[in-house]
Design a protein around this motif. Structure first.
Motif, PDB file in Angstrom:
ATOM      1  N   THR A 183       0.817  -1.205   0.000  1.00 56.62           N
ATOM      2  CA  THR A 183       0.000   0.000   0.000  1.00 56.62           C
ATOM      3  C   THR A 183       0.851   1.255   0.000  1.00 56.62           C
ATOM      4  O   THR A 183       1.827   1.364   0.745  1.00 56.62           O
ATOM      5  CB  THR A 183      -0.905   0.010   1.246  1.00 56.62           C
ATOM      6  OG1 THR A 183      -1.790  -1.103   1.178  1.00 56.62           O
ATOM      7  CG2 THR A 183      -1.703   1.299   1.348  1.00 56.62           C
ATOM      8  N   GLY A 202      -2.141  -0.515  -5.479  1.00 55.79           N
ATOM      9  CA  GLY A 202      -1.014  -1.181  -4.855  1.00 55.79           C
ATOM     10  C   GLY A 202       0.268  -0.933  -5.626  1.00 55.79           C
ATOM     11  O   GLY A 202       0.261  -0.457  -6.765  1.00 55.79           O
ATOM     12  N   GLU A 237       2.763  -6.947   4.010  1.00 53.12           N
ATOM     13  CA  GLU A 237       1.703  -7.110   3.008  1.00 53.12           C
ATOM     14  C   GLU A 237       2.140  -8.086   1.925  1.00 53.12           C
ATOM     15  O   GLU A 237       1.363  -8.949   1.499  1.00 53.12           O
ATOM     16  CB  GLU A 237       1.363  -5.759   2.385  1.00 53.12           C
ATOM     17  CG  GLU A 237       0.566  -4.835   3.287  1.00 53.12           C
ATOM     18  CD  GLU A 237       0.284  -3.500   2.615  1.00 53.12           C
ATOM     19  OE1 GLU A 237      -0.898  -3.209   2.354  1.00 53.12           O
ATOM     20  OE2 GLU A 237       1.246  -2.750   2.336  1.00 53.12           O
ATOM     21  N   GLN A 279      -4.851  -2.418   5.587  1.00 54.30           N
ATOM     22  CA  GLN A 279      -4.644  -2.125   4.167  1.00 54.30           C
ATOM     23  C   GLN A 279      -5.882  -1.480   3.553  1.00 54.30           C
ATOM     24  O   GLN A 279      -5.793  -0.486   2.820  1.00 54.30           O
ATOM     25  CB  GLN A 279      -4.302  -3.410   3.422  1.00 54.30           C
ATOM     26  CG  GLN A 279      -4.037  -3.239   1.945  1.00 54.30           C
ATOM     27  CD  GLN A 279      -3.816  -4.575   1.259  1.00 54.30           C
ATOM     28  OE1 GLN A 279      -4.749  -5.359   1.084  1.00 54.30           O
ATOM     29  NE2 GLN A 279      -2.576  -4.849   0.884  1.00 54.30           N
ATOM     30  N   GLU A 280      -7.047  -2.012   3.859  1.00 56.04           N
ATOM     31  CA  GLU A 280      -8.294  -1.468   3.314  1.00 56.04           C
ATOM     32  C   GLU A 280      -8.489  -0.020   3.730  1.00 56.04           C
ATOM     33  O   GLU A 280      -8.852   0.846   2.910  1.00 56.04           O
ATOM     34  CB  GLU A 280      -9.476  -2.309   3.786  1.00 56.04           C
ATOM     35  CG  GLU A 280     -10.822  -1.794   3.289  1.00 56.04           C
ATOM     36  CD  GLU A 280     -11.998  -2.582   3.849  1.00 56.04           C
ATOM     37  OE1 GLU A 280     -13.149  -2.181   3.582  1.00 56.04           O
ATOM     38  OE2 GLU A 280     -11.765  -3.583   4.559  1.00 56.04           O
ATOM     39  N   ARG A 297      -5.996   2.439   2.010  1.00 64.50           N
ATOM     40  CA  ARG A 297      -6.152   2.625   0.563  1.00 64.50           C
ATOM     41  C   ARG A 297      -7.369   3.479   0.208  1.00 64.50           C
ATOM     42  O   ARG A 297      -7.752   3.570  -0.956  1.00 64.50           O
ATOM     43  CB  ARG A 297      -6.236   1.263  -0.133  1.00 64.50           C
ATOM     44  CG  ARG A 297      -4.912   0.503  -0.093  1.00 64.50           C
ATOM     45  CD  ARG A 297      -4.858  -0.622  -1.097  1.00 64.50           C
ATOM     46  NE  ARG A 297      -3.601  -1.354  -1.000  1.00 64.50           N
ATOM     47  CZ  ARG A 297      -3.180  -2.227  -1.901  1.00 64.50           C
ATOM     48  NH1 ARG A 297      -3.920  -2.478  -2.969  1.00 64.50           N
ATOM     49  NH2 ARG A 297      -2.030  -2.857  -1.746  1.00 64.50           N
TER      50      ARG A 297
END
Length: 468
Positions: free
Chosen positions: A67, A74, A117, A453-454, A457
């Motif tokens: 990220t 990505g 990640e 991560q969600e 982003r």
């Protein structure tokens, strides 16, 4: 039998400790430092000094597992680490362990996030690697005190490269031999000089990002079969001799590994509450006390700032340039401008460094001089003294024994969370800010970095939307 090289000892201890639980105090400190780093990195995306990283990311974020802060796309792990490290450090708002002069999170957070990640690592493993990376980097700085800075380098960048390589090797599943090789390979990529001070250029912000980038690349190259020197730390051309001019630093670092895993330094690392060089913070506090005592900027005839001699090359020299820095960003290392801004504008915040200093600030900076502090405790404490004479002959003197946010004057968790929310809210909507905070709080039980991560982003909102 010859002694085990320091890098191999370090890797063995790191690999053993990352499989054990962290003490509760260390785990909570690691979460707060990670949260703080994410906040300042996100704030940088809304700043002029962060813009080059956003532009660079637009060209490399073409898909990948890692990220880029505030971007939905990505990127390859090494590129995401470069961009995120640069963002985190670009505002001079990221944390510091003062005794070692290490900006740990700016290199370690982008490394563990990108490598974690890419590897699909569990949250607990990522958090432990982050904390242990901090412990390693702090010991590197403590082993040579301010030796790295004396030669014009940051331990954050030159030492951080080796630490990042070890962390990335562990998260990617490398063997012990591969991890040792990664540390050795990383030495050849270590860099980060202080020549930026000559014109206030913004390249310093790249130092930790570059360290993270090189560390991740070194780990990948080691797994591909490239080898590196096992004596990268203590060798005659190793880290301490090459970048600190210290013949004994490697041995001193090896000695500091004896309490690795039993003595924890991370809970004593400092948080910053002004977006400028940490050496300036006690002077800003001192100027604030003058203001509270009724001293107005236009009443000041002379200010004398007494600074630890070992900080002078960063915040005092050359004085004429510090009194009139070429840009707002360059003023982040200017003692007279920082003090003047606090007295003239009543604040030293992110906006203070987005544009060149005002005529009123420059005028007061011109009536300011500096001299060495007689005795100091640098770098264990960041001290300041200000002598002020007003036009009517009144004298005021203020002393700060250590900067707020350091171990002797610790910030509260809510102080840090409030800073994070304000910073992240410059880039993200309120719901995303809350999601990031919740994901970091729960990272120790997370099977992956997916929830974090969600949240990270989430795309930048339209102008005017803020969580602040």
């Amino acid at each position: 039998m010859s002694a085990v090289p320091v890098a191999r000892r370090l890797v063995r201890q790191f690999r053993s400790l990352v499989r054990q639980p962290l003490p509760a105090e260390v785990e909570e400190a690691a979460k707060l430092h990670l949260l703080d780093a994410l906040g300042v990195g996100l704030a940088a995306r809304a700043s002029s000094v962060g813009r080059p990283y956003s532009r660079y990311a637009a060209g490399v974020a073409l898909g990948g597992p890692a990220t880029v802060l505030g971007s939905a796309m990505g990127a390859p792990a090494s590129e995401a680490a470069l961009v995120n490290g640069g963002l985190i450090h670009s505002l001079e708002y990221d944390d510091t362990h003062t005794g070692s002069i290490a900006h740990g999170s700016a290199v370690l957070a982008p490394t563990v996030l990108a490598a974690g990640e890419a590897a699909g690592a569990a949250g607990a493993t990522v958090l432990k690697a982050f904390a242990l990376g901090w412990e390693t980097l702090i010991r590197m700085g403590l082993a040579s005190a301010a030796g790295f800075q004396a030669l014009g380098f940051q331990v954050t960048s030159v030492g951080g490269t080796l630490v990042a390589a070890m962390m990335a090797a562990e998260l990617s599943g490398a063997s012990e031999d591969e991890a040792v090789a990664a540390v050795g390979i990383a030495l050849s990529g270590s860099s980060g000089g202080f020549e930026f001070l000559t014109n206030g250029s913004s390249v310093k912000s790249m130092h930790p990002g570059w360290a993270a980038h090189v560390g991740i690349t070194a780990a990948a190259m080691a797994r591909a079969g490239l080898t590196g020197p096992e004596t990268a730390i203590e060798g005659r051309n190793g880290l301490f001799r090459a970048f600190a001019g210290d013949e004994k630093g490697g041995a001193a670092f090896g000695s500091l590994l004896e309490d690795f895993g039993t003595v924890w330094h991370l809970p004593k690392a400092a948080f910053k509450f002004y977006p400028c060089c940490h050496y300036l913070h006690p002077f800003i506090e001192a100027a604030g006390r003058l203001a509270e005592d009724g001293v107005a900027a236009d009443e000041v005839d002379e200010l004398v700032c007494r600074a630890p001699a070992r900080t002078a090359a960063i915040i005092c020299e050359p004085w004429a340039l510090k009194q009139n820095p070429p840009s707002g960003h360059a003023a982040r290392w200017s003692l007279p401008v920082a003090v003047a801004a606090r007295l003239v504008d009543g604040r030293v915040d992110l906006a203070a460094f987005e544009a060149p200093a005002s005529p009123a600030v420059l005028a007061l900076a011109g009536r300011t001089r500096w001299e060495p502090l007689g005795r100091d405790n640098f770098p264990a404490a960041f001290e300041a003294e200000i002598f002020c004479r007003t036009r009517d002959g009144r004298i005021r003197e203020v002393r700060i024994d250590d900067v707020f946010g350091n171990a002797s004057r610790p910030a509260t968790p809510e102080d840090v969370r409030g800073k994070f929310r304000a910073n992240a809210g410059r880039t993200l909507p309120l719901e995303a800010v809350r999601m990031i905070e919740a994901a970091v709080d729960a990272i120790g039980a997370a099977l992956s970095l997916g929830p974090l991560q969600e949240a990270l982003r989430t795309e930048q909102p339209q102008p005017g939307r803020s969580a602040a």
